[in-house]
Design a protein around this motif. Structure first.
Motif, PDB file in Angstrom:
ATOM      1  N   MET A 114     109.505 -25.537  48.601  1.00 11.77           N
ATOM      2  CA  MET A 114     109.437 -26.172  47.288  1.00 11.77           C
ATOM      3  C   MET A 114     108.242 -25.669  46.481  1.00 11.77           C
ATOM      4  O   MET A 114     108.313 -25.566  45.253  1.00 11.77           O
ATOM      5  N   SER A 115     107.164 -25.321  47.164  1.00 10.62           N
ATOM      6  CA  SER A 115     105.965 -24.855  46.458  1.00 10.62           C
ATOM      7  C   SER A 115     106.212 -23.552  45.721  1.00 10.62           C
ATOM      8  O   SER A 115     105.506 -23.230  44.762  1.00 10.62           O
ATOM      9  N   GLN A 116     107.215 -22.788  46.169  1.00 10.51           N
ATOM     10  CA  GLN A 116     107.524 -21.505  45.541  1.00 10.51           C
ATOM     11  C   GLN A 116     108.770 -21.555  44.655  1.00 10.51           C
ATOM     12  O   GLN A 116     109.191 -20.537  44.116  1.00 10.51           O
ATOM     13  N   ALA A 117     109.341 -22.736  44.512  1.00  9.46           N
ATOM     14  CA  ALA A 117     110.582 -22.873  43.751  1.00  9.46           C
ATOM     15  C   ALA A 117     110.370 -22.569  42.272  1.00  9.46           C
ATOM     16  O   ALA A 117     109.282 -22.785  41.723  1.00  9.46           O
ATOM     17  N   LYS A 118     111.413 -22.076  41.642  1.00 11.51           N
ATOM     18  CA  LYS A 118     111.386 -21.769  40.210  1.00 11.51           C
ATOM     19  C   LYS A 118     112.244 -22.753  39.421  1.00 11.51           C
ATOM     20  O   LYS A 118     112.569 -22.516  38.264  1.00 11.51           O
ATOM     21  N   ASN A 119     112.583 -23.882  40.045  1.00 17.63           N
ATOM     22  CA  ASN A 119     113.422 -24.874  39.383  1.00 17.63           C
ATOM     23  C   ASN A 119     112.764 -26.251  39.502  1.00 17.63           C
ATOM     24  O   ASN A 119     111.553 -26.347  39.699  1.00 17.63           O
ATOM     25  N   GLU A 120     113.562 -27.306  39.414  1.00 17.93           N
ATOM     26  CA  GLU A 120     113.008 -28.662  39.430  1.00 17.93           C
ATOM     27  C   GLU A 120     112.298 -29.007  40.737  1.00 17.93           C
ATOM     28  O   GLU A 120     111.484 -29.934  40.792  1.00 17.93           O
ATOM     29  N   GLN A 121     112.580 -28.247  41.812  1.00 14.01           N
ATOM     30  CA  GLN A 121     111.952 -28.542  43.094  1.00 14.01           C
ATOM     31  C   GLN A 121     110.439 -28.316  43.068  1.00 14.01           C
ATOM     32  O   GLN A 121     109.711 -28.927  43.843  1.00 14.01           O
TER      33      GLN A 121
END
Length: 336
Positions: A222-229
Motif C-alpha cells: 500500500m505504501s507504494q500504491a498509485k491509487n486510493e490505497q
C-alpha cells in the motif's frame, strides 16, 4: 476447463519426467508467483552455473509429487504458509536438509527438525488509526480489551492468515483461553469479519474502525500504491505487536528438500543460496517480506517497518493447532 497456466505446468512437468538428471541443474516446484522468485533464481544460475527448471503451480503441488512417485523430478519445494509446508512433511514427500549454512542462519524454531527451512517471514501485526490512537505498542491479548468494542476490524477467521494466528494463540494460551479470546474479538468487531487485509486499512481511514490486524507485506504494498490505497496506508500506524509471553507471530515462505530429489546436492545449494544476503534481498524485497537472514538489515520491509522479533514458539507447534483453531472459529460463530 483447465487453465492455460496449469497446462503449462503439466507440460513442463512432463518434460522434466522425461529428461535425464544432469549434474548442473535443479528442479523447483513452487506455489509462489514467478515474478517474486525469478530474480533470485536467475542470480543463482548466473553465480553457480546451475540451471533452475521451475514449475509454478497455483495449487496441487503435493498431489503432483505424490502422483509422480519415486520418479518425481522435484528437488525442492518452495511454498507459502507453515500449514502447507508441514503438510508436505506429513505426506512423506520430503527429507531432512543437512546443511551447516542452514543451521547457522535460520533459528531452530524456523526450521523444525530441519524438515523444512524458512526463507522469508511475514508478520501479522496490529495497525491503528494515526489520528485516533496514541499508543505505539500492543500485545495480541490486548485486542480482547472492551475498550476496542465497536472499533476492531479483521478479515474472516477461517482465512489461512487468521487460522495460523489463532493456532499460535492456542499454542501459547490453551484452547479455553483461546475460545474466550475469539468471543471477545468478535464482540469488539465493528463489522462482520471479512474482506482482505487492505480492506481493514480502508476501514480505518473511513473511521469505521480504529484497530485491525494485517500482514506486514500489505502495508509495504500500500505504501507504494498509485491509487486510493496510498491514502489507506497514510491513515494507519503499525504497532510493535507481540504475544504477552512471546514475540511477534509470523508466517513464512519455506523450502523443503524433496524425498526423491534426483539432484540432491544442487537442491541443497539452491536452498543455501536462497539464504545468502544477495538472494535474501532480491527475494524478500519482491513482496515486502522480512529476510530470515539477520545480516540483511536494509530490506524494504525493515526500512519501512523496522525489525521484527519472531515468536520463539516452533512453527511446527503452531501447525498442530490449526484444526483446533478452525473448529473454534466455527464454535463461537466468529465469521457470522
Amino acid at each position: 476447463m483447465i487453465k492455460k497456466k496449469h497446462l503449462h505446468a503439466l507440460a513442463l512437468s512432463s518434460c522434466l519426467l522425461a529428461a535425464p538428471a544432469f549434474a548442473q541443474e535443479v528442479n523447483l516446484y513452487s506455489t509462489r508467483e514467478p515474478a517474486l522468485l525469478n530474480p533470485a533464481l536467475e542470480a543463482f544460475t548466473k553465480d553457480t552455473g546451475i540451471k533452475v527448471n521451475a514449475v509454478f503451480l497455483k495449487d496441487g503441488l503435493q498431489e503432483r509429487i505424490r502422483a509422480e512417485g519415486a520418479n518425481s523430478p522435484a528437488d525442492v519445494m518452495l511454498v507459502v504458509d507453515v500449514g502447507e509446508i508441514n503438510a508436505a512433511v506429513d505426506a512423506g514427500i520430503t527429507q531432512p536438509i543437512k546443511s551447516e549454512a542452514v543451521d547457522k542462519i535460520v533459528p531452530a524454531q524456523l526450521r523444525p527438525d530441519n524438515n523444512w527451512v524458512t526463507l522469508t517471514k511475514r508478520a501479522r501485526i496490529v495497525v491503528v488509526s494515526k489520528e485516533r490512537v496514541a499508543q505505539d505498542a500492543i500485545t495480541y491479548e490486548e485486542l480482547a480489551d472492551p475498550k476496542w468494542k465497536g472499533k476492531f476490524c479483521i478479515r474472516a477467521g477461517q482465512h489461512p492468515y487468521n487460522n495460523a494466528f489463532f493456532a499460535a494463540y492456542i499454542a501459547h494460551n490453551g484452547p479455553e483461553k483461546a475460545e474466550a479470546y475469539l468471543k471477545a474479538l468478535r464482540a469488539n468487531a465493528a463489522r462482520k469479519p471479512g474482506g482482505g487485509d487492505r480492506d481493514v486499512a480502508r476501514d480505518i481511514q473511513s473511521g469505521l474502525c480504529d484497530v485491525a490486524v494485517i500482514n506486514t507485506y500489505y502495508i509495504g504494498l500500500m505504501s507504494q500504491a498509485k491509487n486510493e490505497q496510498k491514502g489507506w496506508y497514510d491513515a494507519i500506524k503499525p504497532l510493535k505487536t507481540t504475544f504477552a509471553n512471546g514475540g511477534t507471530h509470523v508466517n513464512v515462505s519455506a523450502a523443503a528438500l524433496a524425498k526423491n530429489a534426483p539432484n540432491k546436492d544442487n537442491a541443497v545449494k539452491l536452498i543455501e543460496y536462497m539464504l545468502g544476503e544477495k538472494a535474501q534481498a532480491l527475494y524478500a524485497n519482491g513482496n515486502f517480506e522480512f529476510p530470515v537472514n539477520t545480516a540483511v538489515t536494509d530490506s524494504a520491509a525493515v526500512k519501512l517497518l523496522g525489525t521484527v522479533t519472531p515468536d520463539k514458539l516452533p512453527l511446527s507447534e503452531v501447525a498442530k493447532q490449526r484444526k483446533a483453531a478452525a473448529d473454534l472459529v466455527d464454535k463461537v460463530g466468529f465469521d457470522n
